[in-house]
Design a protein around this motif. Structure first.
Motif, PDB file in Angstrom:
ATOM      1  N   TYR B 128       0.846  -1.203   0.000  1.00  0.00           N
ATOM      2  CA  TYR B 128       0.000   0.000   0.000  1.00  0.00           C
ATOM      3  C   TYR B 128       0.879   1.249   0.000  1.00  0.00           C
ATOM      4  CZ  TYR B 128      -3.148   3.623   1.685  1.00  0.00           C
ATOM      5  OH  TYR B 128      -3.841   4.798   1.826  1.00  0.00           O
ATOM      6  N   ALA B 132       2.277   4.037  -3.237  1.00  0.00           N
ATOM      7  CA  ALA B 132       1.797   5.413  -3.067  1.00  0.00           C
ATOM      8  C   ALA B 132       2.432   6.288  -4.141  1.00  0.00           C
ATOM      9  CB  ALA B 132       2.175   5.917  -1.676  1.00  0.00           C
ATOM     10  N   THR B 163      -4.963  -2.053  -3.390  1.00  0.00           N
ATOM     11  CA  THR B 163      -4.343  -0.790  -2.976  1.00  0.00           C
ATOM     12  C   THR B 163      -5.279   0.387  -3.260  1.00  0.00           C
ATOM     13  OG1 THR B 163      -2.156  -1.703  -3.326  1.00  0.00           O
ATOM     14  CG2 THR B 163      -2.324   0.685  -3.325  1.00  0.00           C
ATOM     15  N   LEU B 164      -5.907   0.361  -4.447  1.00  0.00           N
ATOM     16  CA  LEU B 164      -6.846   1.436  -4.786  1.00  0.00           C
ATOM     17  C   LEU B 164      -8.061   1.410  -3.868  1.00  0.00           C
ATOM     18  CD1 LEU B 164      -6.626   1.194  -8.658  1.00  0.00           C
ATOM     19  CD2 LEU B 164      -5.913   3.124  -7.251  1.00  0.00           C
ATOM     20  N   ARG B 166      -8.142   0.357  -0.844  1.00  0.00           N
ATOM     21  CA  ARG B 166      -7.735   0.843   0.477  1.00  0.00           C
ATOM     22  C   ARG B 166      -7.672   2.364   0.522  1.00  0.00           C
ATOM     23  NH1 ARG B 166      -3.724  -3.319   3.538  1.00  0.00           N
ATOM     24  NH2 ARG B 166      -5.104  -5.084   3.332  1.00  0.00           N
ATOM     25  N   ARG B 167      -7.204   2.980  -0.571  1.00  0.00           N
ATOM     26  CA  ARG B 167      -7.166   4.446  -0.602  1.00  0.00           C
ATOM     27  C   ARG B 167      -8.569   5.011  -0.466  1.00  0.00           C
ATOM     28  NH1 ARG B 167      -3.305   5.784  -5.747  1.00  0.00           N
ATOM     29  NH2 ARG B 167      -1.485   4.622  -5.010  1.00  0.00           N
ATOM     30  N   ASP B 171     -10.197   7.367   2.582  1.00  0.00           N
ATOM     31  CA  ASP B 171     -10.753   8.684   2.274  1.00  0.00           C
ATOM     32  C   ASP B 171     -12.229   8.773   2.621  1.00  0.00           C
ATOM     33  OD1 ASP B 171      -8.417   9.779   1.587  1.00  0.00           O
ATOM     34  OD2 ASP B 171      -8.652   9.579  -0.578  1.00  0.00           O
ATOM     35  N   HIS B 177      -5.317  13.301   4.984  1.00  0.00           N
ATOM     36  CA  HIS B 177      -4.246  12.347   5.251  1.00  0.00           C
ATOM     37  C   HIS B 177      -3.165  12.909   6.161  1.00  0.00           C
ATOM     38  CE1 HIS B 177      -1.625  14.432   2.401  1.00  0.00           C
ATOM     39  NE2 HIS B 177      -2.678  14.507   1.612  1.00  0.00           N
ATOM     40  N   ASP B 180      -1.694  10.582   8.762  1.00  0.00           N
ATOM     41  CA  ASP B 180      -1.075   9.329   8.340  1.00  0.00           C
ATOM     42  C   ASP B 180       0.405   9.244   8.701  1.00  0.00           C
ATOM     43  OD1 ASP B 180      -3.552   8.965   7.336  1.00  0.00           O
ATOM     44  OD2 ASP B 180      -2.956   8.600   5.262  1.00  0.00           O
ATOM     45  N   PHE B 224      -1.746  -0.024   7.837  1.00  0.00           N
ATOM     46  CA  PHE B 224      -3.038   0.348   7.245  1.00  0.00           C
ATOM     47  C   PHE B 224      -4.162   0.145   8.253  1.00  0.00           C
ATOM     48  CE2 PHE B 224      -7.020  -0.534   5.132  1.00  0.00           C
ATOM     49  CZ  PHE B 224      -7.143   0.576   4.328  1.00  0.00           C
ATOM     50  N   ALA B 283      -3.072  14.690  -3.249  1.00  0.00           N
ATOM     51  CA  ALA B 283      -3.797  13.463  -2.908  1.00  0.00           C
ATOM     52  C   ALA B 283      -4.510  12.868  -4.119  1.00  0.00           C
ATOM     53  CB  ALA B 283      -4.817  13.772  -1.816  1.00  0.00           C
TER      54      ALA B 283
END
Lengths: 131, 284
Positions: B128, B132, B163-164, B166-167, B171, B177, B180, B224, B283
């Protein structure tokens, strides 16, 4: 000593089993899947089941009475849903490491046996991580 | 995919439209074109990116590491699932033919399910961050294996989709973010929400110094997963990130007037707005 795939294949031996998956309820990640998925999309059904499992695991009202020092996570054993044609059994997996994983088994209503499924999934969840 | 439909007489044919069902399944370009190419050519080697490293074998991801994510060793040893000595033994004895994973399983020190769960957890977590957006291009070295050996390889398309996803998940919880990677401190909301056990564990480690990856490492939990709780706590106002910019210069006094041309103070409303716009653009 089963790995993820052996564990799911064993879950598929349950009477009426249509599909089985191992899912992480924090992220919604599918760690493994065997057989059919409700709705036909394994990733979508994992995300939806994860949302349900998370809600159930987080609400105090479903947790057992706590004894001091008892930090067992997750607080639930399983979550059972029934509809006109099938059963869903979600079995939370207790691990010695930090995790948020459950087994999801989808059973046909005709042949499915909830009592048997609960017992078997409990055993399977234990063997998956304890060897 | 295009589809032509019959149209009523007298009207021009409908324009071809992209089939939405297949469009949604496709991974948008740009996550890492290099990774897609390596998957297509079934490459074996190491992809070094700005925020992490992906290990490939036959075009599939076999391992991932990132400074932002706790390693497999941390997940396995933090709660005593595996002793640190057992881990070090396996790492030291690993060679080309017997990876550390195989040695751990053969020695009976760990259940296959445990290793697979922790390994997948560490892999998706590190990936993840490795995937990025980065400011420098990735580099690939062919033919280097990983001493862990294969556990449960993941196809590149699955990793990119996850991964997408999870983003989007983060959000949706709280679209800022800032928490983070900044040091995190407790805040005192007027009406504190009920916290889960996992959130209380995160909250107990907030000291104004630790960042999300520090907390994840201390808990032996993927970063994550820690971020999911951190964003929820940020949304509830229970924690707040401490600004990472250097402390603003002391307020100008009469004896030291601000020299002409000096940058305005960082808390200037216009600067704050510009920073938010910059963060939002980054972002994207």
């Amino acid at each position: 000593m089963p790995g993820i795939d052996e564990c799911l294949l064993e879950a598929m031996q349950l009477p009426g089993a249509r599909g089985a998956a191992l899912v992480d309820w924090t992220s919604g990640l599918t760690l493994g899947t065997v057989g059919e998925s409700p709705g036909g999309d394994a990733e979508a059904s994992a995300a939806e089941a994860a949302e349900l499992a998370r809600l159930a695991a987080e609400h105090r009202v479903f947790a057992p009475a706590r004894e001091p020092g008892d930090e067992t996570e997750p607080p639930l054993e399983d979550l059972i849903l029934s509809n006109r044609d099938s059963y869903h059994v979600l079995r939370f997996v207790w691990t010695s490491f930090d995790s948020s994983v459950f087994l999801h088994v989808w059973l046909g209503r005709e042949e499915g046996n909830l009592a048997l499924a609960r017992i078997r999934l409990g055993e399977l969840a234990g063997r998956l991580v304890l060897g | 995919m295009t589809a032509l439909h019959a149209t009523p007489a007298g009207l021009p044919p409908r324009l071809p439209v992209r089939d939405r069902s297949t469009a949604a399944e496709r991974v948008p370009r740009g996550l890492s074109p290099m990774l897609s190419r390596l998957a297509a050519e079934r490459a074996t080697g190491v992809l070094l990116r700005e925020r992490g490293t992906l290990y490939l074998a036959d075009g599939q991801i076999v391992h991932a590491e990132s400074p932002a994510a706790p390693g497999l060793d941390v997940l396995l040893t933090a709660h005593g699932t595996l002793s640190a000595d057992a881990w070090m033994d396996a790492v030291n004895q690993a060679d080309e033919r017997h990876g550390a994973a195989r040695l751990l399983l053969d020695s009976g020190r760990i259940a296959p399910g445990t290793l697979e769960l922790c390994h997948l957890g560490a892999l998706y977590d590190a990936a993840y961050f490795a995937l990025a957006p980065s400011s420098t291009p990735g580099r690939f070295r062919y033919g280097t294996g990983h001493w862990l050996g294969p556990v449960r390889p993941v196809p590149v398309t699955s990793l990119e989709r996850e991964t997408l996803r999870r983003r989007v998940l983060l959000d949706r919880i709280w679209p800022d973010h800032a928490a983070d990677s900044a040091p995190l401190a407790r805040a005192d909301p007027p009406r504190p929400p009920t916290l889960t056990g996992r959130q209380q564990a995160v909250l107990a480690l907030l000291d104004g110094v630790r960042t999300a990856p520090d907390i994840a490492r201390a808990l032996g939990r993927p970063t994550f997963h820690t971020l999911v709780d951190i964003r929820r706590l940020a949304a509830a106002g229970v924690l707040s990130p401490r600004p990472q910019e250097p402390a603003p210069p002391p307020l100008p006094t009469r004896s030291a007037p601000r020299p002409p041309g000096e940058r305005p103070a960082p808390n200037d409303p216009d600067v704050a707005l510009l920073k938010r716009v910059r963060d939002a653009l980054e972002a994207l």
